[in-house]
Scaffold this active site. Structure first.
Site, PDB file in Angstrom:
ATOM      1  N   HIS A  73       0.963  -1.128   0.100  1.00 60.66           N
ATOM      2  CA  HIS A  73       0.207   0.011   0.014  1.00 60.66           C
ATOM      3  C   HIS A  73       0.970   1.147  -0.042  1.00 60.66           C
ATOM      4  O   HIS A  73       0.717   2.275  -0.964  1.00 60.66           O
ATOM      5  CB  HIS A  73      -0.863  -0.072   1.247  1.00 60.66           C
ATOM      6  N   HIS A  74       1.840   1.298   0.932  1.00 60.90           N
ATOM      7  CA  HIS A  74       2.710   2.477   0.932  1.00 60.90           C
ATOM      8  C   HIS A  74       3.983   1.997   1.574  1.00 60.90           C
ATOM      9  O   HIS A  74       4.222   1.333   2.437  1.00 60.90           O
ATOM     10  CB  HIS A  74       2.293   3.645   1.484  1.00 60.90           C
ATOM     11  N   GLN A 138       9.874   1.265   6.229  1.00 65.99           N
ATOM     12  CA  GLN A 138       8.300   0.579   6.803  1.00 65.99           C
ATOM     13  C   GLN A 138       7.766   0.431   5.592  1.00 65.99           C
ATOM     14  O   GLN A 138       7.395   1.361   4.898  1.00 65.99           O
ATOM     15  CB  GLN A 138       7.862   1.860   7.776  1.00 65.99           C
ATOM     16  N   HIS A 140       3.971  -1.009   4.547  1.00 69.10           N
ATOM     17  CA  HIS A 140       2.271  -1.397   4.837  1.00 69.10           C
ATOM     18  C   HIS A 140       1.781  -2.167   3.703  1.00 69.10           C
ATOM     19  O   HIS A 140       1.726  -1.853   2.595  1.00 69.10           O
ATOM     20  CB  HIS A 140       1.627   0.093   4.931  1.00 69.10           C
ATOM     21  N   HIS A 210      -1.698  14.175   6.015  1.00 67.96           N
ATOM     22  CA  HIS A 210      -2.340  12.810   6.732  1.00 67.96           C
ATOM     23  C   HIS A 210      -3.212  13.230   7.840  1.00 67.96           C
ATOM     24  O   HIS A 210      -3.093  14.019   8.802  1.00 67.96           O
ATOM     25  CB  HIS A 210      -1.134  12.330   7.476  1.00 67.96           C
ATOM     26  N   HIS A 212      -7.130  10.507   9.511  1.00 73.28           N
ATOM     27  CA  HIS A 212      -7.592   9.175   9.188  1.00 73.28           C
ATOM     28  C   HIS A 212      -9.004   9.328   8.276  1.00 73.28           C
ATOM     29  O   HIS A 212      -8.917  10.409   7.726  1.00 73.28           O
ATOM     30  CB  HIS A 212      -7.807   8.703  10.798  1.00 73.28           C
ATOM     31  N   MET A 282      -6.047  12.181  13.169  1.00 71.54           N
ATOM     32  CA  MET A 282      -4.834  12.964  13.167  1.00 71.54           C
ATOM     33  C   MET A 282      -4.987  13.997  12.167  1.00 71.54           C
ATOM     34  O   MET A 282      -5.614  14.031  11.440  1.00 71.54           O
ATOM     35  CB  MET A 282      -3.765  12.105  12.520  1.00 71.54           C
TER      36      MET A 282
END
Length: 884
Positions: A73-74, A138, A140, A210, A212, A282
Site C-alpha cells: 500500500h505504501h 517501513q 504497509h 495525513h 484518518h 490525526m
C-alpha cells in the site's frame, strides 16, 4: 504497475546483505529490501533497519522504489540513531514503532501517487554528524489476499548516495494538531495550527497530508505581512505520498507557517480525539524543504493551536473538501482502517475492533517521546533568516539581469534539468558578491596604516527595534553575522545574589525569551533566534570555528557550549549549576570565554568573585590557570573583575579587560606568561570589554565604564597594539552610552557595542566619511565607487585663515598603475603624462572649491564663527565638514 520487484526470496535475502555499490570515488548506491516476508494479515506494518554504510557524512540524492501496487500500500523511509531492532524485521504497527529516538521521515511511496524526487543539488544528510546512523524502511501491506499464492515479498528501495557535500540540505517540517476534538454529528470541525518561523530560509518542494478517515482536506500556508500563500493542499483520502509544493513560496524569519485540517463528525456517535489508532484522528501536514547547507536543520515541528483571529483570514479554498473518485476510495481501503461512503458522501465509522496504530506517521512515536525525553522533540521555537532573504533578493536581481529571465526555486523535477540550476547560479552570484564586497580593505586596516579615519555612529541602525533586554555579550558567527546575547526580562540587581554569590532568584525560572539573536550587521534584521528557557543571567559569548556558542551565565556559575543549529542543545557544561567555587571544577560568576582558533582550547575569565584566567582543552579538560601579570613582580596587582577576553590568532596571545583596574593585560596563550599591559588615563579607571583586529600591527577596540573615582566620559577606543597609542575614540551621537558591556569588530571594519544600560546595540563605521555631504542644502551623490580610483590628499597651508584656499593634490590613475606612476613623477616630472591628471584634477577641484567657499562665506556672514574641518584622507574630507 510494478518496479523491479524480485520474486526469488533467496535473491531477496542476498540483496538485504549486499554491500554498497560504488559507481565512482564519491557516488554509491544502497539497496534495502524486505527479506522475503509474508504478511500474516491485512494492514500489516513491517519495518527493517539498515545501517548507514559509511562513518563519514553522506547525502541521499535519489530514491528508486521497488514495489508492486498489488501487494504494497505504501512505503516510508525514516532516519534515526536507534531503531527498535537491528537484527531482523519487526512488526512496527504495534506500540514498538520505528525508532527509540527521534525519527525523521525522508521518503514516501504510495500507489497511485508520484514518488518523492529531490531537486538537483539537494540531499538528505546522513552519517557522522547528522544524528542519523540507521535507515528504517517501513512497508504497509494492505490486502493480505494478494499473498494467496504464498509468494514472499522483497519490496524496498535503492538509495543513490554521495559523499560529496551538497549545496542544499533537505529536511522535514511537521505541523501537527495534538488537542483537536471532533464532536459527533458535527458537519465541520477545523484543526488550526500555526507557528512563527525564526530560523534561516527554507524552500519547500514537496508536501504530504495525513488524517484518518474523517479528514476532508488539509491545507498548508505561509503567512507574510498578512498575505496567505499556499504551500500545498490535498485530500488526505488520496494516497498519502509527498506531492510537489508551490515552488514560488519560501519561508524566512518573521513568517508564520499555518495549517488547517477540515474534519466531519457525521456518522460518529462519540467524540473523536487525536491519537494513533484508526478510531482516533490525526491532523498532520509535512513540508519537505531544502535550505543552505551552512544552516541546515533536518527536522522541525509545530504543534501550537492557533488563535481564531489569525485563521479568520485563511483563504476560502482551505474550507472546501476535495472530491475523491471511487477508484481512489477503493485504493484507500487498506490503510490501517477501512472507509465507507454513504451516497451523500459523508464518512461513516466502521468501528473496527482492532486498534491499529498508524505508524505511517510520527504521532505515536512523538507522543511516546514527549512522555520520555523533553530534549528529543524540538517544538518550533526557532526560525530562519532575514539576511539570507535580502541577499537572495539582491542576487536574484543580478542573476535575472545576467540570464534575462525570472528566477524560480528548484521544483520537484529539477533532477532532470540542466546543470545551470537557477538556485546554484544564484548561489554562485551570491558568493561572487560576497568576495567583491570583502575585496575592499576594511576601515580598521586603513586606520592602522595611519590614515585619518574616524568611527562614527550609524544612527539608522538597526532599522527596526530588536526589543532587547540588558545586552551582556556580542560575537560574530562564521558568516560575519552579529550574535547578540541578552537577558530578556531578567535584570542583575542588588537582590540577585547573596553574600556568598549564590543566585537568589531561581524561582523566576530561566529566561523565556530568545536570549541569542543572530542579526544582519548591515540592516539589523533578526536572522534567527534561540536560547529560550536556558539561561538566568547571561554574560559573555563567543563562537568557535564550528559555529558553536560558548557562553557564560553568572547565575549558573557555568560555562556552556551550545549548538547554533536552533536545537538549543548544550554540548558541554563546565562548572556546577548554581554552585560558586574556586577549584578546577567550579567558577564564581565567570564573565567571558575566548577560543583558540587552531587548537580549540578555551580560556575563561573568572570572574566577579575570582581573579583568574583558566585554560581548558576543547573537550573541557582543565589545563592551567593564572592571575594578573606585571613587568615588576614586586608590584603585581591582582585582577579586579577580569571582565572580557579575546584571543589573538596571529600572536597566539590572550588579552583581558581587567575591569576595575582600568587596564588591558595580554598573555602568551600556551603558558600564561605575561606580555604587556595597556593602561591610559583616558580609560578613567574602568575597562569593560575589548576585541582585536589583526590589521596593521594589530588594533585593539575597547570600551570603558563608569567609575566612582574618575569622571572620564564613556566611549570606545581604537588602540595600536604595538605602540599602545590611542588612534581614535568614538561614542554615540544621539543616545549616550550608559553601560557599554561588550564590543566586536566585523570584517569590513564596522564596530558594534552592546550596552547593558540602554538595552541596545550601537553600530559605528567610517562609512560616513565616504558619504556625500547633505548639509546646508548641498546634496552630492555618493562617491564610494570612485574610492579605488581617486586617491586624495589635502595639505592645509600654515596659518590657514577661515577662508583660505584649500590646496589639493589629486592623482587619477588605474590602481594597478598608480604606484608606478607616482614613482615616475617623483624621479622625473613628465608634463605629457601629467596633462590628463591635471585636467581631471582641475575639473574636480573647481566645483568643490566653489561649494566650500560659498558655505564658508555664508557662515562667516552669519556669525563670523565658522570653522572648516578638513579630513585629508577621504573623499568626504575633500568636501569638508562645515560646523558653526
Amino acid at each position: 504497475s510494478q518496479e523491479n520487484v524480485l520474486s526469488d526470496p533467496s535473491d531477496c535475502v542476498s540483496r538485504t546483505k549486499q554491500q554498497p555499490v560504488l559507481t565512482n570515488s564519491h557516488n554509491f548506491s544502497v539497496d534495502m529490501r524486505m527479506p522475503g516476508v509474508v504478511p500474516t494479515g491485512s494492514d500489516t506494518y513491517l519495518c527493517m533497519a539498515f545501517p548507514v554504510p559509511t562513518s563519514r557524512d553522506a547525502y541521499i540524492v535519489d530514491f528508486i522504489p521497488h514495489a508492486s501496487m498489488d501487494t504494497v500500500h505504501h512505503m516510508l523511509l525514516f532516519g534515526c540513531q536507534t531503531p527498535v531492532s537491528t537484527s531482523s524485521y519487526w512488526d512496527c504497527g504495534s506500540v514498538q514503532g520505528t525508532c527509540e529516538d527521534e525519527a525523521s521521515i525522508m521518503y514516501a511511496w504510495a500507489r497511485n501517487a508520484p514518488p518523492t524526487k529531490l531537486p538537483k543539488d539537494v540531499g538528505f544528510k546522513v552519517g557522522r554528524n547528522s544524528g542519523m546512523s540507521y535507515f528504517v524502511l517501513q512497508i504497509h501491506y494492505g490486502d493480505v489476499s494478494a499473498f494467496r499464492d504464498h509468494h514472499r515479498d522483497c519490496s524496498g528501495l535503492t538509495l543513490r548516495m554521495t559523499s560529496k557535500s551538497q549545496p542544499f540540505i533537505a529536511g522535514i517540517y511537521l505541523l501537527m494538531s495534538v488537542d483537536t476534538v471532533i464532536l459527533p454529528g458535527k458537519k465541520v470541525t477545523n484543526a488550526d495550527i500555526a507557528c512563527d518561523y525564526t530560523s534561516y530560509p527554507i524552500y519547500p518542494f514537496a508536501f504530504r497530508t495525513h488524517t484518518h478517515h474523517l479528514g476532508k482536506v488539509v491545507s498548508g500556508y505561509r503567512i507574510r505581512d498578512g498575505k496567505w500563500s499556499l504551500i500545498g493542499r490535498q485530500s488526505p483520502q488520496l494516497p498519502q505520498a509527498f506531492y510537489p509544493a508551490n515552488k514560488e513560496v519560501n519561508v524566512k524569519y518573521g513568517d508564520t507557517i499555518a495549517t488547517r485540517c477540515v474534519f466531519t463528525g457525521e456518522g460518529r456517535t462519540s467524540k473523536t480525539y487525536i491519537g494513533g489508532t484508526s478510531n482516533d484522528e490525526m491532523c498532520n501536514f509535512y513540508i519537505m524543504y531544502y535550505m543552505d547547507s551552512k544552516h541546515a536543520i533536518p527536522y522541525m515541528n509545530c504543534m501550537e493551536t492557533s488563535s481564531k483571529e489569525l485563521f479568520q483570514h485563511i483563504p476560502t479554498e482551505a474550507n472546501i473538501p476535495i472530491t475523491v473518485s471511487p477508484g481512489h476510495v477503493n485504493s484507500m481501503m487498506h490503510m490501517g482502517h477501512s472507509t465507507d461512503y454513504r451516497d451523500n458522501g459523508s464518512l461513516l465509522d466502521t468501528n473496527k475492533a482492532e486498534q491499529v496504530l498508524d505508524q505511517g506517521d510520527l504521532y505515536s512515536l512523538m507522543s511516546k517521546l514527549l512522555g520520555q525525553k523533553k530534549d528529543v522533540v524540538h517544538i518550533h521555537k526557532y526560525n530562519p533568516s532575514e539576511m539570507q532573504r535580502t541577499k537572495a533578493e539582491l542576487v536574484a536581481q543580478i542573476d535575472s539581469l545576467m540570464q534575462k529571465k525570472d528566477l524560480g526555486f528548484p521544483s520537484a523535477r529539477l533532477a532532470f534539468h540542466t546543470r545551470e540550476d537557477p538556485a546554484l547560479v544564484r548561489d554562485r552570484v551570491h558568493k561572487f558578491h560576497q568576495l567583491e564586497v570583502t575585496a575592499k580593505p576594511p576601515r580598521s586596516k586603513l586606520l592602522a596604516e595611519g590614515q585619518d579615519y574616524h568611527l562614527e555612529q550609524v544612527s539608522a541602525w538597526p532599522q527596526s527595534s530588536l526589543q532587547l533586554g540588558q545586552v551582556s555579550g556580542l560575537a560574530l558567527d562564521s558568516d560575519s553575522n552579529l550574535v547578540i546575547f541578552h537577558r530578556g526580562d531578567h535584570h542583575w540587581g542588588a537582590d540577585s545574589f547573596n553574600s556568598q554569590a549564590r543566585y537568589q532568584q531561581r524561582s523566576l525560572g530561566p529566561i523565556q525569551q530568545s536570549t541569542i539573536l543572530v542579526v544582519d550587521p548591515a540592516k539589523g534584521n533578526i536572522l534567527k533566534a534561540s536560547g529560550r528557557n536556558m539561561f538566568y543571567l547571561p554574560h559573555g559569548i563567543t563562537t568557535d570555528k564550528e559555529n558553536n556558542y560558548w557562553v557564560t551565565d553568572v547565575a549558573l556559575h557555568q560555562v556552556l557550549k551550545v549548538s547554533s543549529d536552533n536545537t538549543d542543545r548544550t554540548l558541554l557544561a563546565l562548572g556546577e549549576a548554581f554552585t560558586p567555587g574556586s577549584d578546577n571544577n567550579h567558577f564564581c560568576q565567570p564573565t567571558d570565554v575566548a577560543v583558540d582558533t587552531e587548537t580549540g582550547n578555551i580560556f575563561v575569565s573568572d570572574g566577579y568573585c575570582n581573579a583568574r584566567i583558566l585554560k581548558f582543552s576543547a573537550d573541557g579538560k582543565y589545563l592551567s590557570e593564572w592571575g594578573a601579570g606585571s613587568s615588576d613582580r614586586r608590584r603585581r596587582i591582582p585582577f579586579r573583575i577580569p571582565h572580557s577576553l579575546v584571543f589573538l590568532p596571529d600572536r597566539e596571545e590572550v588579552c583581558v579587560a581587567d575591569r576595575e583596574n582600568g587596564r588591558i593585560q595580554c598573555f602568551i596563550a600556551e603558558t600564561g606568561e605575561f606580555v604587556k599591559e595597556i593602561k591610559k588615563e583616558e580609560f578613567g579607571g574602568e575597562m569593560f570589554a575589548l576585541t582585536f583586529s589583526p590589521a596593521g600591527d594589530g588594533l585593539i577596540f575597547a570600551v570603558n565604564g563608569e567609575s566612582p573615582y574618575h569622571s572620564a566620559p564613556l566611549r570606545g577606543f581604537v588602540i595600536n597594539y604595538s605602540t599602545k597609542d590611542i588612534l581614535d575614540t568614538f561614542n554615540p551621537e544621539k543616545k549616550e552610552f550608559k553601560m557599554p558591556h561588550d564590543i566586536v569588530e566585523t570584517r569590513d571594519g564596522s564596530v558594534f557595542v552592546g550596552d547593558a544600560g540602554t538595552k541596545s546595540v550601537f553600530k559605528f563605521t567610517t562609512e560616513k566619511l565616504h558619504r556625500s555631504v547633505k548639509k546646508a542644502g548641498i546634496e552630492v551623490q555618493e562617491l564610494e565607487e570612485m574610492e579605488t580610483f581617486v586617491q586624495t590628499k589635502v595639505r592645509p597651508e600654515h596659518n590657514m585663515s577661515k577662508t583660505a584656499a584649500i590646496q589639493e593634490k589629486q592623482t587619477v590613475a588605474h590602481p594597478a598603475e598608480q604606484a608606478q606612476e607616482e614613482k615616475k613623477s617623483a624621479a622625473q616630472p613628465n608634463r605629457e603624462q601629467g596633462v590628463l591628471p591635471a585636467i581631471v584634477t582641475t575639473l574636480l577641484l573647481i566645483p568643490l572649491l566653489v561649494v566650500i567657499s560659498i558655505g564658508v562665506f555664508i557662515c562667516w556672514r552669519k556669525n563670523n564663527q565658522c570653522e572648516v574641518k578638513t579630513e585629508p584622507s577621504s573623499v568626504g574630507g575633500i568636501l569638508g565638514k562645515i560646523r558653526g
